[in-house]
Design a protein around this motif. Structure first.
Motif, PDB file in Angstrom:
ATOM      1  N   ALA A  42     -17.592  11.350   8.042  1.00  0.00           N
ATOM      2  CA  ALA A  42     -16.574  11.509   7.002  1.00  0.00           C
ATOM      3  C   ALA A  42     -16.186  12.968   6.834  1.00  0.00           C
ATOM      4  O   ALA A  42     -17.044  13.827   6.632  1.00  0.00           O
ATOM      5  CB  ALA A  42     -17.089  10.948   5.682  1.00  0.00           C
ATOM      6  N   ASN A  43     -14.890  13.226   6.919  1.00  0.00           N
ATOM      7  CA  ASN A  43     -14.338  14.556   6.689  1.00  0.00           C
ATOM      8  C   ASN A  43     -13.536  14.495   5.397  1.00  0.00           C
ATOM      9  O   ASN A  43     -12.763  13.569   5.188  1.00  0.00           O
ATOM     10  CB  ASN A  43     -13.443  14.970   7.858  1.00  0.00           C
ATOM     11  CG  ASN A  43     -12.784  16.308   7.609  1.00  0.00           C
ATOM     12  OD1 ASN A  43     -11.600  16.375   7.310  1.00  0.00           O
ATOM     13  ND2 ASN A  43     -13.542  17.369   7.720  1.00  0.00           N
ATOM     14  N   VAL A  44     -13.725  15.474   4.532  1.00  0.00           N
ATOM     15  CA  VAL A  44     -13.023  15.505   3.243  1.00  0.00           C
ATOM     16  C   VAL A  44     -12.047  16.675   3.225  1.00  0.00           C
ATOM     17  O   VAL A  44     -12.461  17.823   3.397  1.00  0.00           O
ATOM     18  CB  VAL A  44     -14.012  15.626   2.062  1.00  0.00           C
ATOM     19  CG1 VAL A  44     -13.253  15.577   0.738  1.00  0.00           C
ATOM     20  CG2 VAL A  44     -15.070  14.536   2.123  1.00  0.00           C
ATOM     21  N   ASP A  45     -10.784  16.375   3.007  1.00  0.00           N
ATOM     22  CA  ASP A  45      -9.764  17.420   2.861  1.00  0.00           C
ATOM     23  C   ASP A  45      -9.760  17.850   1.400  1.00  0.00           C
ATOM     24  O   ASP A  45      -9.272  17.127   0.524  1.00  0.00           O
ATOM     25  CB  ASP A  45      -8.391  16.882   3.262  1.00  0.00           C
ATOM     26  CG  ASP A  45      -7.302  17.944   3.230  1.00  0.00           C
ATOM     27  OD1 ASP A  45      -7.539  19.043   2.678  1.00  0.00           O
ATOM     28  OD2 ASP A  45      -6.203  17.662   3.736  1.00  0.00           O
ATOM     29  N   VAL A  46     -10.306  19.036   1.127  1.00  0.00           N
ATOM     30  CA  VAL A  46     -10.419  19.520  -0.249  1.00  0.00           C
ATOM     31  C   VAL A  46      -9.106  20.077  -0.781  1.00  0.00           C
ATOM     32  O   VAL A  46      -9.003  20.380  -1.968  1.00  0.00           O
ATOM     33  CB  VAL A  46     -11.530  20.587  -0.388  1.00  0.00           C
ATOM     34  CG1 VAL A  46     -12.889  19.986  -0.059  1.00  0.00           C
ATOM     35  CG2 VAL A  46     -11.237  21.800   0.473  1.00  0.00           C
ATOM     36  N   ASN A  47      -8.102  20.211   0.085  1.00  0.00           N
ATOM     37  CA  ASN A  47      -6.795  20.725  -0.338  1.00  0.00           C
ATOM     38  C   ASN A  47      -5.860  19.623  -0.824  1.00  0.00           C
ATOM     39  O   ASN A  47      -4.732  19.897  -1.212  1.00  0.00           O
ATOM     40  CB  ASN A  47      -6.134  21.494   0.811  1.00  0.00           C
ATOM     41  CG  ASN A  47      -6.923  22.709   1.190  1.00  0.00           C
ATOM     42  OD1 ASN A  47      -7.344  23.479   0.327  1.00  0.00           O
ATOM     43  ND2 ASN A  47      -7.171  22.878   2.477  1.00  0.00           N
ATOM     44  N   ARG A  48      -6.324  18.401  -0.783  1.00  0.00           N
ATOM     45  CA  ARG A  48      -5.517  17.250  -1.217  1.00  0.00           C
ATOM     46  C   ARG A  48      -6.336  16.390  -2.162  1.00  0.00           C
ATOM     47  O   ARG A  48      -7.554  16.439  -2.155  1.00  0.00           O
ATOM     48  CB  ARG A  48      -5.073  16.418  -0.019  1.00  0.00           C
ATOM     49  CG  ARG A  48      -4.177  17.179   0.930  1.00  0.00           C
ATOM     50  CD  ARG A  48      -3.720  16.305   2.079  1.00  0.00           C
ATOM     51  NE  ARG A  48      -2.850  17.036   2.950  1.00  0.00           N
ATOM     52  CZ  ARG A  48      -1.531  17.157   2.772  1.00  0.00           C
ATOM     53  NH1 ARG A  48      -0.945  16.571   1.761  1.00  0.00           N
ATOM     54  NH2 ARG A  48      -0.799  17.849   3.611  1.00  0.00           N
ATOM     55  N   TYR A  49      -5.639  15.594  -2.962  1.00  0.00           N
ATOM     56  CA  TYR A  49      -6.341  14.650  -3.823  1.00  0.00           C
ATOM     57  C   TYR A  49      -5.894  13.243  -3.470  1.00  0.00           C
ATOM     58  O   TYR A  49      -4.774  13.014  -3.020  1.00  0.00           O
ATOM     59  CB  TYR A  49      -6.131  14.951  -5.308  1.00  0.00           C
ATOM     60  CG  TYR A  49      -4.704  14.861  -5.785  1.00  0.00           C
ATOM     61  CD1 TYR A  49      -4.212  13.680  -6.339  1.00  0.00           C
ATOM     62  CD2 TYR A  49      -3.844  15.958  -5.697  1.00  0.00           C
ATOM     63  CE1 TYR A  49      -2.904  13.595  -6.782  1.00  0.00           C
ATOM     64  CE2 TYR A  49      -2.545  15.879  -6.145  1.00  0.00           C
ATOM     65  CZ  TYR A  49      -2.073  14.694  -6.683  1.00  0.00           C
ATOM     66  OH  TYR A  49      -0.786  14.607  -7.114  1.00  0.00           O
ATOM     67  N   LEU A  50      -6.793  12.315  -3.659  1.00  0.00           N
ATOM     68  CA  LEU A  50      -6.567  10.925  -3.283  1.00  0.00           C
ATOM     69  C   LEU A  50      -5.506  10.291  -4.160  1.00  0.00           C
ATOM     70  O   LEU A  50      -5.569  10.374  -5.382  1.00  0.00           O
ATOM     71  CB  LEU A  50      -7.879  10.144  -3.416  1.00  0.00           C
ATOM     72  CG  LEU A  50      -7.843   8.678  -3.033  1.00  0.00           C
ATOM     73  CD1 LEU A  50      -7.579   8.521  -1.541  1.00  0.00           C
ATOM     74  CD2 LEU A  50      -9.158   8.022  -3.402  1.00  0.00           C
ATOM     75  N   VAL A  51      -4.517   9.652  -3.519  1.00  0.00           N
ATOM     76  CA  VAL A  51      -3.507   8.879  -4.232  1.00  0.00           C
ATOM     77  C   VAL A  51      -3.855   7.405  -4.108  1.00  0.00           C
ATOM     78  O   VAL A  51      -3.888   6.674  -5.086  1.00  0.00           O
ATOM     79  CB  VAL A  51      -2.090   9.152  -3.676  1.00  0.00           C
ATOM     80  CG1 VAL A  51      -1.064   8.231  -4.328  1.00  0.00           C
ATOM     81  CG2 VAL A  51      -1.710  10.601  -3.868  1.00  0.00           C
TER      82      VAL A  51
END
Length: 170
Positions: A42-51
């Motif tokens: 799992a990779n988490v993009d911390v620059n975006r938030y989940l929609v």
């Protein structure tokens, strides 16, 4: 490589980031192999938030920065996927890739709940001043995970200190 939610159930989640030493994936793969369970990278993009997230595992996220591109389906970094494939395929470990968005601890916890993961594996901070500073201000993902969910968190040391070296907070 992807898997449906049923194949992932009861597996192990390993948090992966571009540039991370392969030792984190290798330790998680060994554990998954020993337990004969699926490994979810799992990779988490911390620059975006989940929609929103969908049953097929795809994620729609918005950027925190209004100058970044608008809504797009989050895609797993191709170079990171190639590095993971190079480590895992020779070992014969069953794995899948998951792209997440937002706060890493919350995103990993949500995924762990979704697939009823046995363990979450993370690496320690980056070595050096910048890594220590980032961890000081943002907090350790491992510590946040240990306080936000009930699964064991396995922390793989990336830059262990030698005897006599000062800890980052000293």
């Amino acid at each position: 490589m992807s898997a449906n939610n049923g194949e992932q159930r009861g597996g192990i989640i390993v948090a992966v980031v571009p540039g991370q030493p392969t030792t984190v994936i290798e330790h998680a793969a060994a554990l998954a192999d020993d337990l004969d369970v699926h490994l979810v990278c799992a990779n988490v993009d911390v620059n975006r938030y989940l929609v929103s997230s969908y049953v097929d595992g795809s994620v729609v996220a918005l950027p925190y920065d209004p100058d970044l591109p608008e809504v797009e389906k989050a895609t797993f970094d191709a170079e990171l996927a190639a590095n993971i494939r190079a480590v895992l395929e020779p070992k014969g470990v069953r794995y899948s890739l998951e792209q997440l968005a937002g706060d890493p601890a919350w995103a990993l916890t949500r995924l762990a709940d979704q697939i009823d993961a046995r363990y979450i594996v993370v690496g320690t901070r980056e070595a050096g001043f910048r890594g220590s500073l980032r961890e000081f201000f943002n907090g350790s993902v491992a510590v946040h995970l240990a306080h936000r969910q009930h699964r064991p968190v396995i922390v793989v040391p990336l830059a262990p200190l030698t005897k006599g070296e000062k800890l980052p907070w000293e």
